[in-house]
Design a protein around this motif. Structure first.
Motif, short mmCIF file in Angstrom:
data_model
loop_
_atom_site.label_atom_id
_atom_site.label_comp_id
_atom_site.label_asym_id
_atom_site.label_seq_id
_atom_site.Cartn_x
_atom_site.Cartn_y
_atom_site.Cartn_z
N VAL A 176 1.00 -1.10 -0.05
CA VAL A 176 -0.06 -0.19 -0.05
C VAL A 176 0.73 1.30 0.11
O VAL A 176 1.65 1.33 0.87
CB VAL A 176 -0.90 -0.04 1.14
N ILE A 177 0.61 2.20 -0.90
CA ILE A 177 1.33 3.36 -0.90
C ILE A 177 0.19 4.59 -0.99
O ILE A 177 -0.77 4.11 -1.57
CB ILE A 177 2.29 3.60 -1.98
N SER A 178 0.40 5.78 -0.73
CA SER A 178 -0.49 6.80 -0.96
C SER A 178 0.43 7.87 -1.14
O SER A 178 1.49 8.34 -0.67
CB SER A 178 -1.45 6.96 0.20
N TYR A 179 -0.36 9.30 -1.85
CA TYR A 179 0.44 10.40 -1.97
C TYR A 179 -0.63 11.46 -2.16
O TYR A 179 -1.82 11.00 -2.96
CB TYR A 179 1.57 10.46 -3.03
N THR A 180 -0.52 12.55 -1.96
CA THR A 180 -1.55 13.78 -1.97
C THR A 180 -0.84 14.84 -2.73
O THR A 180 0.43 15.01 -2.61
CB THR A 180 -1.69 13.94 -0.55
N SER A 181 -1.47 15.51 -3.30
CA SER A 181 -1.24 16.61 -4.18
C SER A 181 -2.35 17.49 -4.75
O SER A 181 -3.31 16.80 -5.31
CB SER A 181 -0.28 16.38 -5.22
N SER A 182 -2.23 18.61 -4.57
CA SER A 182 -3.46 19.57 -5.09
C SER A 182 -4.84 19.32 -4.63
O SER A 182 -5.61 19.12 -5.49
CB SER A 182 -3.28 19.85 -6.75
N GLY A 183 -5.21 18.71 -3.62
CA GLY A 183 -6.33 18.25 -2.88
C GLY A 183 -6.80 17.15 -3.55
O GLY A 183 -7.99 16.77 -3.38
N GLN A 184 -5.87 16.04 -3.84
CA GLN A 184 -6.05 14.92 -4.20
C GLN A 184 -5.45 13.94 -3.45
O GLN A 184 -4.10 14.31 -2.95
CB GLN A 184 -5.84 14.59 -5.65
N LEU A 185 -5.91 12.62 -3.01
CA LEU A 185 -5.30 11.78 -2.71
C LEU A 185 -5.38 10.34 -3.57
O LEU A 185 -6.35 9.77 -3.81
CB LEU A 185 -5.79 11.29 -1.16
N THR A 186 -4.19 9.98 -3.88
CA THR A 186 -3.91 8.68 -4.63
C THR A 186 -3.57 7.60 -3.83
O THR A 186 -2.58 7.72 -3.22
CB THR A 186 -2.95 8.87 -5.81
N ILE A 187 -4.25 6.49 -3.69
CA ILE A 187 -3.68 5.14 -3.04
C ILE A 187 -3.57 4.03 -4.05
O ILE A 187 -4.48 3.79 -5.06
CB ILE A 187 -4.70 4.92 -2.07
N GLU A 188 -2.48 3.26 -3.91
CA GLU A 188 -2.20 2.29 -4.88
C GLU A 188 -1.83 1.06 -3.82
O GLU A 188 -1.68 1.17 -2.86
CB GLU A 188 -0.98 2.58 -5.58
N TRP A 189 -2.36 -0.42 -4.33
CA TRP A 189 -2.11 -1.43 -3.40
C TRP A 189 -2.01 -2.60 -4.47
O TRP A 189 -2.63 -2.71 -5.72
CB TRP A 189 -3.18 -1.51 -2.51
N ASP A 190 -1.59 -3.79 -3.87
CA ASP A 190 -1.59 -4.78 -4.68
C ASP A 190 -2.51 -6.19 -3.95
O ASP A 190 -2.75 -6.03 -2.64
CB ASP A 190 -0.34 -5.35 -4.97
N THR A 191 -3.13 -7.05 -4.80
CA THR A 191 -3.68 -8.22 -4.01
C THR A 191 -2.90 -9.50 -4.37
O THR A 191 -2.62 -9.40 -5.67
CB THR A 191 -5.17 -8.25 -4.23
N THR A 192 -2.90 -10.41 -3.73
CA THR A 192 -1.99 -11.41 -4.00
C THR A 192 -2.81 -12.40 -5.17
O THR A 192 -2.01 -13.41 -5.72
CB THR A 192 -1.86 -12.58 -2.65
N GLU A 193 -4.06 -12.11 -5.40
CA GLU A 193 -4.66 -12.76 -6.71
C GLU A 193 -5.61 -11.89 -7.05
O GLU A 193 -6.16 -11.00 -6.25
CB GLU A 193 -5.33 -13.99 -6.16
N PRO A 194 -6.31 -11.95 -8.19
CA PRO A 194 -7.25 -10.93 -8.87
C PRO A 194 -8.45 -11.17 -7.88
O PRO A 194 -9.02 -11.92 -7.05
CB PRO A 194 -7.92 -11.50 -9.86
#
Length: 351
Positions: free
Chosen positions: A242-260
């Motif tokens: 899990v990673i997250s980053y914010t900029s210009s009033g937005q929060l983007t979150i990314e992550w992986d799952t071990t299967e679909p």
């Protein structure tokens, strides 16, 4: 392929000489007349094959029945209605030139319908809809409904004795001498679902005519827009990186799952009573696993039921300094049941 013999054969005491009745074939089998089963319909978004009864020719089954291509008849008990296409003396169809009809002229009514097995994505919500029409005496209840088997089981004999409890049914609706829409929604618990129509008129009011037309099966959002929550909020390791980053009033979150999996972010936004200064520089590789002040969230991102193992969402409309508490949910198939796994709880300050 999961194959469950949940429809048992029965001895039929009818005046019609049926001879040997064919059992249902697999998806790679061939229909009478050489018409193959197909696993997908060409029309975008609709997963049924020949849901409108227009794409494939009707095929013959004994004693003298005509069934819409890629659909299969079923019945319960000793009464087998006669299946047919639209005829000049029985011209009713919702649209196009064809509809599936079955009828009976004697007092003892039938319990019968048609069904189709369809390849789908596991742990995804689908809506089956079809227009129905019923003819008989005024006020007769035909107990018409449609259903989805989330396990997508194969029917081994068209004469059935019961329906498993996992079936999800629409409300019963009788549309006497008019067309009406039946709709049911269910979550798949396999890589196939079985869709089915059902009619069982009250007896002693013949004749009994049933019409089905314009069926569709489409993916829909979960009820209330949220995937089902977990039974246990303890992370089990299914969600990673899990990673997250914010900029210009937005929060983007990314992550992986071990299967679909189907995934979604549940979150809350709060404004601090005092200015908040992050103790860690927030970058695209940093997240803050803080559980303090967590409560069930007020908002949720759109449910992503496309599958895959890498996922990303963006939450917009934030103000600098607002605090976002969030948890990631991922839902996948485990032994013909759908299991939702949570991530850790996270808190991020918007930049």
């Amino acid at each position: 392929m999961k194959r469950v013999k949940y429809f048992a054969g029965a001895v039929l005491f009818v005046t019609l000489a049926l001879g040997k009745v064919n059992a249902i074939r697999g998806l790679d089998a061939v229909l009478p007349g050489g018409e193959p089963f197909r696993d997908r319909q060409g029309q975008e978004n609709d997963l049924l094959v020949n849901g409108d009864m227009e794409e494939l020719p009707f095929y013959w089954e004994p004693p003298n029945h005509w069934i819409a291509g890629n659909w299969t008849r079923w019945w319960m008990g000793s009464v087998i209605p006669e299946y047919d296409d639209v005829r000049d003396w029985r011209p009713y169809r919702y649209d196009g030139d064809h509809a599936q009809i079955y009828f009976w002229y004697w007092p003892t009514a039938y319990t019968a319908g048609i069904y189709q097995r369809v390849a789908v994505q596991p742990c995804t919500f689908y809506q089956f809809s079809m227009y129905g029409r019923n003819h008989s005496d005024p006020g007769v209840d035909h107990h018409a409904r449609i259903g989805i088997d989330p396990l997508g089981r194969i029917v081994d004999d068209p004469s059935i004795t019961y329906f498993p409890p996992e079936f999800v049914w629409s409300p019963e609706q009788t549309f006497l001498h008019t067309w009406g829409l039946h709709t049911v929604t269910a979550e798949s618990r396999s890589d196939h679902v079985t869709v089915i129509t059902y009619v069982s008129p009250d007896r002693d009011h013949p004749p009994y005519d049933t019409f089905w037309d314009a069926g569709t099966l489409v993916q829909v959002t979960p009820p209330d827009g949220r995937i089902p929550g977990p039974s246990d909020w303890t992370p089990d390791g299914f969600i990673t990186n899990v990673i997250s980053y914010t900029s210009s009033g937005q929060l983007t979150i990314e992550w992986d799952t071990t299967e679909p999996a189907s995934t979604q972010v549940w979150y809350s936004v709060r404004t601090p009573t005092e200015p908040t200064t992050p103790t860690v520089t927030l970058t695209h590789t940093t997240y803050l696993p803080l559980i303090a002040r967590w409560k069930l969230p007020d908002f949720y991102t759109p449910a992503d039921q496309s599958g895959g193992t890498h996922h990303q969402v963006t939450i917009q409309g934030l103000e600098v300094g607002q605090i976002v508490d969030f948890v990631i949910l991922a839902r996948r198939l485990v032994e013909y049941s759908c299991l939702t796994s949570p991530s850790d709880f996270f808190t991020v300050v918007a930049q």
